[in-house]
Motif scaffolding. Sequence first.
Motif, PDB file in Angstrom:
ATOM      1  N   ALA A   1       0.840  -1.200   0.000  1.00 41.30           N
ATOM      2  CA  ALA A   1       0.000   0.000   0.000  1.00 41.30           C
ATOM      3  C   ALA A   1       0.875   1.250   0.000  1.00 41.30           C
ATOM      4  O   ALA A   1       1.948   1.279   0.611  1.00 41.30           O
ATOM      5  N   ASN A   2       0.408   2.300  -0.678  1.00 38.31           N
ATOM      6  CA  ASN A   2       1.140   3.563  -0.727  1.00 38.31           C
ATOM      7  C   ASN A   2       0.927   4.339   0.579  1.00 38.31           C
ATOM      8  O   ASN A   2      -0.220   4.568   0.971  1.00 38.31           O
ATOM      9  N   PRO A   3       1.992   4.768   1.244  1.00 34.99           N
ATOM     10  CA  PRO A   3       1.830   5.480   2.514  1.00 34.99           C
ATOM     11  C   PRO A   3       1.517   6.953   2.330  1.00 34.99           C
ATOM     12  O   PRO A   3       1.985   7.586   1.383  1.00 34.99           O
ATOM     13  N   TRP A   4       0.748   7.495   3.249  1.00 35.47           N
ATOM     14  CA  TRP A   4       0.430   8.922   3.320  1.00 35.47           C
ATOM     15  C   TRP A   4       0.906   9.393   4.683  1.00 35.47           C
ATOM     16  O   TRP A   4       0.334   9.049   5.706  1.00 35.47           O
ATOM     17  N   PHE A   5       1.985  10.181   4.686  1.00 29.21           N
ATOM     18  CA  PHE A   5       2.600  10.633   5.934  1.00 29.21           C
ATOM     19  C   PHE A   5       2.238  12.092   6.217  1.00 29.21           C
ATOM     20  O   PHE A   5       2.369  12.951   5.339  1.00 29.21           O
ATOM     21  N   ASN A   6       1.823  12.370   7.437  1.00 32.55           N
ATOM     22  CA  ASN A   6       1.555  13.739   7.886  1.00 32.55           C
ATOM     23  C   ASN A   6       2.732  14.223   8.727  1.00 32.55           C
ATOM     24  O   ASN A   6       2.987  13.688   9.806  1.00 32.55           O
ATOM     25  N   MET A   7       3.451  15.236   8.230  1.00 31.58           N
ATOM     26  CA  MET A   7       4.581  15.762   8.979  1.00 31.58           C
ATOM     27  C   MET A   7       4.087  16.560  10.190  1.00 31.58           C
ATOM     28  O   MET A   7       3.189  17.402  10.061  1.00 31.58           O
ATOM     29  N   PRO A   8       4.628  16.307  11.378  1.00 33.66           N
ATOM     30  CA  PRO A   8       4.208  17.057  12.565  1.00 33.66           C
ATOM     31  C   PRO A   8       4.350  18.560  12.369  1.00 33.66           C
ATOM     32  O   PRO A   8       5.272  19.031  11.707  1.00 33.66           O
ATOM     33  N   HIS A   9       3.426  19.313  12.943  1.00 30.21           N
ATOM     34  CA  HIS A   9       3.390  20.752  12.689  1.00 30.21           C
ATOM     35  C   HIS A   9       4.652  21.466  13.148  1.00 30.21           C
ATOM     36  O   HIS A   9       5.042  22.475  12.579  1.00 30.21           O
ATOM     37  N   ALA A  10       5.329  20.952  14.173  1.00 32.92           N
ATOM     38  CA  ALA A  10       6.524  21.618  14.699  1.00 32.92           C
ATOM     39  C   ALA A  10       7.804  20.867  14.345  1.00 32.92           C
ATOM     40  O   ALA A  10       8.850  21.080  14.971  1.00 32.92           O
ATOM     41  N   ALA A  11       7.744  19.996  13.332  1.00 26.33           N
ATOM     42  CA  ALA A  11       8.930  19.240  12.927  1.00 26.33           C
ATOM     43  C   ALA A  11       9.996  20.166  12.361  1.00 26.33           C
ATOM     44  O   ALA A  11       9.697  21.031  11.530  1.00 26.33           O
ATOM     45  N   ASP A  12      11.244  20.018  12.815  1.00 21.84           N
ATOM     46  CA  ASP A  12      12.315  20.828  12.243  1.00 21.84           C
ATOM     47  C   ASP A  12      12.814  20.185  10.948  1.00 21.84           C
ATOM     48  O   ASP A  12      12.407  19.082  10.574  1.00 21.84           O
TER      49      ASP A  12
END
Length: 340
Positions: free
Chosen positions: A123-134
Amino acid sequence: MLECDTNKVFFYFLGRIIVNLKHGHNGFMLKILKTNSHNPIHNIRILLPGYEERYKFFPFNKIFLEPLRRYSEIRFMDFLHTNGHTPEPTTWASRRLSSYHTQEGTNGGSIEYMIDICNILGANPWFNMPHAADDNYVTSFAEMVKKKLRPDLKVYVEYSNEVWNGIFRQTHYTQEEGMKRHLDTHSWKAGMKYYNIRSAEIANLWKSAALLLNLTMDGIASYCENDTNRIESGYRDYMEVAKNHSVKLLMYEGGPAIMENSAIAHGVSHDLVTQKAIEFNRDSHIEPVVYNVLESWRRIVANDINNNSPGLNWTYPRYRDVSLGWLQSVNTPDVYTFCG
């Protein structure tokens, strides 16, 4: 000494207990009642029958995986605890490891498990980057996916989730960051503008991490060559602004800059990407790349009838940068706008 909420203990011997667990929607509870402080209980594993020999290589129960097989894409928004992810800032060192005792909580689950699920299911992944990720977190995340994810799978990347929704922490965070940067006088507009900027930066970090670290010198040169149209478009835009204000356009510090913009904006660089860029700067492949950029500048800017001053050049330098030790200083009545 361990106490288990069970119906029956079948076997209890030297660190191994086989039990018939009562479990429901609330799971089960395991209490450590007594241990040796010099050699405390450690490496606790709770395994289903048949998984003891393979859980390290195949950690997922088939009952968990079976309902997911029907989906071609899997979005890991909740698994990463995207809504209100902590800490702020989110660093690579603070990420949830697969060896941690739980994959719940506001730090989210491990990246390795998400990749493993997609590799197993195709399956193709859908990643949500954390809002405060550096930047380093985003780049390292992308590098891990590049290294471990099946090459036939496609990756979807999204900056946080529903940053317009005031019930989530990420909405307030983007507004705070937007106001700090004076993007607008209204906090909600400043937040939306920051979201747009950060989304573009994250997309570029993913593209660069996936590309640059795995490119040869030929590959980087081709990547730069393909960027020529964007650079020339920028020169034309700058020229239009200069003409509209009756000033001339000059360039300084016009050397190559790979991955520089995001590092400047956030004060974070990535050592492996930086090293690859340094290698390219020292390689012979960089000569035609720089030549093409300068030729574009000459054709679009220097030869323009409204901008035909000698300007700042190496033959007749009229600009002094003390850090570089140039020998001449500015001595001209002309007014210039700079493109650095």
